[in-house]
Design a protein around this motif. Structure first.
Motif, mmCIF file in Angstrom:
data_model
loop_
_atom_site.group_PDB
_atom_site.id
_atom_site.type_symbol
_atom_site.label_atom_id
_atom_site.label_comp_id
_atom_site.label_asym_id
_atom_site.label_seq_id
_atom_site.Cartn_x
_atom_site.Cartn_y
_atom_site.Cartn_z
ATOM 1 N N LEU A 7 0.814 -1.215 0.000
ATOM 2 C CA LEU A 7 0.000 0.000 0.000
ATOM 3 C C LEU A 7 0.849 1.267 0.000
ATOM 4 O O LEU A 7 0.402 2.318 -0.467
ATOM 5 N N ASN A 8 2.078 1.192 0.515
ATOM 6 C CA ASN A 8 2.976 2.352 0.534
ATOM 7 C C ASN A 8 3.710 2.545 -0.788
ATOM 8 O O ASN A 8 4.497 3.480 -0.936
ATOM 9 N N GLY A 9 3.501 1.642 -1.754
ATOM 10 C CA GLY A 9 4.101 1.802 -3.068
ATOM 11 C C GLY A 9 5.498 1.221 -3.206
ATOM 12 O O GLY A 9 6.240 1.586 -4.127
ATOM 13 N N THR A 10 5.874 0.283 -2.326
ATOM 14 C CA THR A 10 7.176 -0.364 -2.422
ATOM 15 C C THR A 10 7.292 -1.090 -3.763
ATOM 16 O O THR A 10 6.373 -1.795 -4.176
ATOM 17 N N ILE A 11 8.421 -0.917 -4.432
ATOM 18 C CA ILE A 11 8.649 -1.558 -5.728
ATOM 19 C C ILE A 11 8.933 -3.038 -5.502
ATOM 20 O O ILE A 11 9.678 -3.408 -4.600
ATOM 21 N N SER A 26 4.755 -1.437 -8.885
ATOM 22 C CA SER A 26 4.425 -0.743 -7.641
ATOM 23 C C SER A 26 2.957 -0.338 -7.685
ATOM 24 O O SER A 26 2.384 -0.126 -8.763
ATOM 25 N N TYR A 27 2.365 -0.225 -6.510
ATOM 26 C CA TYR A 27 0.957 0.164 -6.383
ATOM 27 C C TYR A 27 0.875 1.676 -6.273
ATOM 28 O O TYR A 27 1.615 2.304 -5.514
ATOM 29 N N ASN A 28 -0.029 2.289 -7.032
ATOM 30 C CA ASN A 28 -0.277 3.725 -6.970
ATOM 31 C C ASN A 28 -1.612 3.925 -6.270
ATOM 32 O O ASN A 28 -2.666 3.684 -6.857
ATOM 33 N N ASP A 29 -1.561 4.350 -5.014
ATOM 34 C CA ASP A 29 -2.762 4.487 -4.191
ATOM 35 C C ASP A 29 -3.705 5.565 -4.720
ATOM 36 O O ASP A 29 -4.924 5.401 -4.678
ATOM 37 N N ASN A 30 -3.175 6.666 -5.226
ATOM 38 C CA ASN A 30 -4.021 7.765 -5.718
ATOM 39 C C ASN A 30 -4.889 7.330 -6.894
ATOM 40 O O ASN A 30 -6.048 7.707 -6.991
ATOM 41 N N ALA A 31 -4.325 6.538 -7.797
ATOM 42 C CA ALA A 31 -5.051 6.108 -8.992
ATOM 43 C C ALA A 31 -5.647 4.706 -8.850
ATOM 44 O O ALA A 31 -6.338 4.247 -9.748
ATOM 45 N N TYR A 51 1.300 2.485 -16.723
ATOM 46 C CA TYR A 51 0.146 1.755 -16.200
ATOM 47 C C TYR A 51 0.210 0.273 -16.581
ATOM 48 O O TYR A 51 0.528 -0.072 -17.702
ATOM 49 N N GLU A 52 -0.092 -0.596 -15.621
ATOM 50 C CA GLU A 52 -0.164 -2.042 -15.878
ATOM 51 C C GLU A 52 -1.606 -2.556 -15.762
ATOM 52 O O GLU A 52 -2.082 -3.244 -16.640
ATOM 53 N N CYS A 53 -2.293 -2.247 -14.641
ATOM 54 C CA CYS A 53 -3.677 -2.704 -14.473
ATOM 55 C C CYS A 53 -4.357 -1.945 -13.335
ATOM 56 O O CYS A 53 -3.704 -1.333 -12.505
ATOM 57 N N ASN A 54 -5.688 -1.990 -13.318
ATOM 58 C CA ASN A 54 -6.474 -1.424 -12.218
ATOM 59 C C ASN A 54 -6.412 -2.367 -11.034
ATOM 60 O O ASN A 54 -6.323 -3.587 -11.211
ATOM 61 N N VAL A 55 -6.494 -1.821 -9.829
ATOM 62 C CA VAL A 55 -6.500 -2.639 -8.608
ATOM 63 C C VAL A 55 -7.706 -2.210 -7.773
ATOM 64 O O VAL A 55 -7.613 -1.340 -6.914
ATOM 65 N N PRO A 56 -8.873 -2.800 -8.035
ATOM 66 C CA PRO A 56 -10.074 -2.397 -7.321
ATOM 67 C C PRO A 56 -10.206 -3.013 -5.928
ATOM 68 O O PRO A 56 -11.003 -2.544 -5.116
#
Length: 90
Positions: A7-11, A26-31, A51-56
């Motif tokens: 959740l903190n965007g660690t690669i 990495s996870y982009n919390d804003n998007a 961008y790779e994919c959405n994470v709903p």
């Protein structure tokens, strides 16, 4: 990798990098999406971040993502225990 690191965007890589210059994520919390870092095979610097994919959905043990490939929805599911933190220069 832990949920908090994710959740903190660690690669990270999935199951560890297989070659020098392998893509990282990495996870982009804003998007609420996953980003892919394309790396140089010479020095592993980030050449492109896209961008790779959405994470709903992010659960206690993993996450679910989706994207579209040729008009078909592709769904992926990973557990945090399968993600390996990427260390620069190792």
């Amino acid at each position: 990798m832990t949920r908090e690191q994710f959740l903190n965007g660690t690669i990270f890589t999935v199951g560890g990098p297989t070659y020098k210059g392998a893509s990282t994520y990495s996870y982009n919390d804003n998007a609420e999406c996953m980003m892919r870092q394309t790396r140089s095979s010479l020095d592993e610097r980030i050449v492109m971040n896209e961008y790779e994919c959405n994470v709903p959905k992010v659960t206690r043990t993993g996450f679910e993502g989706f994207t579209f490939v040729m008009k078909k929805k592709v769904v992926i599911k990973y557990k945090f225990e399968d993600l390996v933190e990427f260390k620069e220069g190792v």
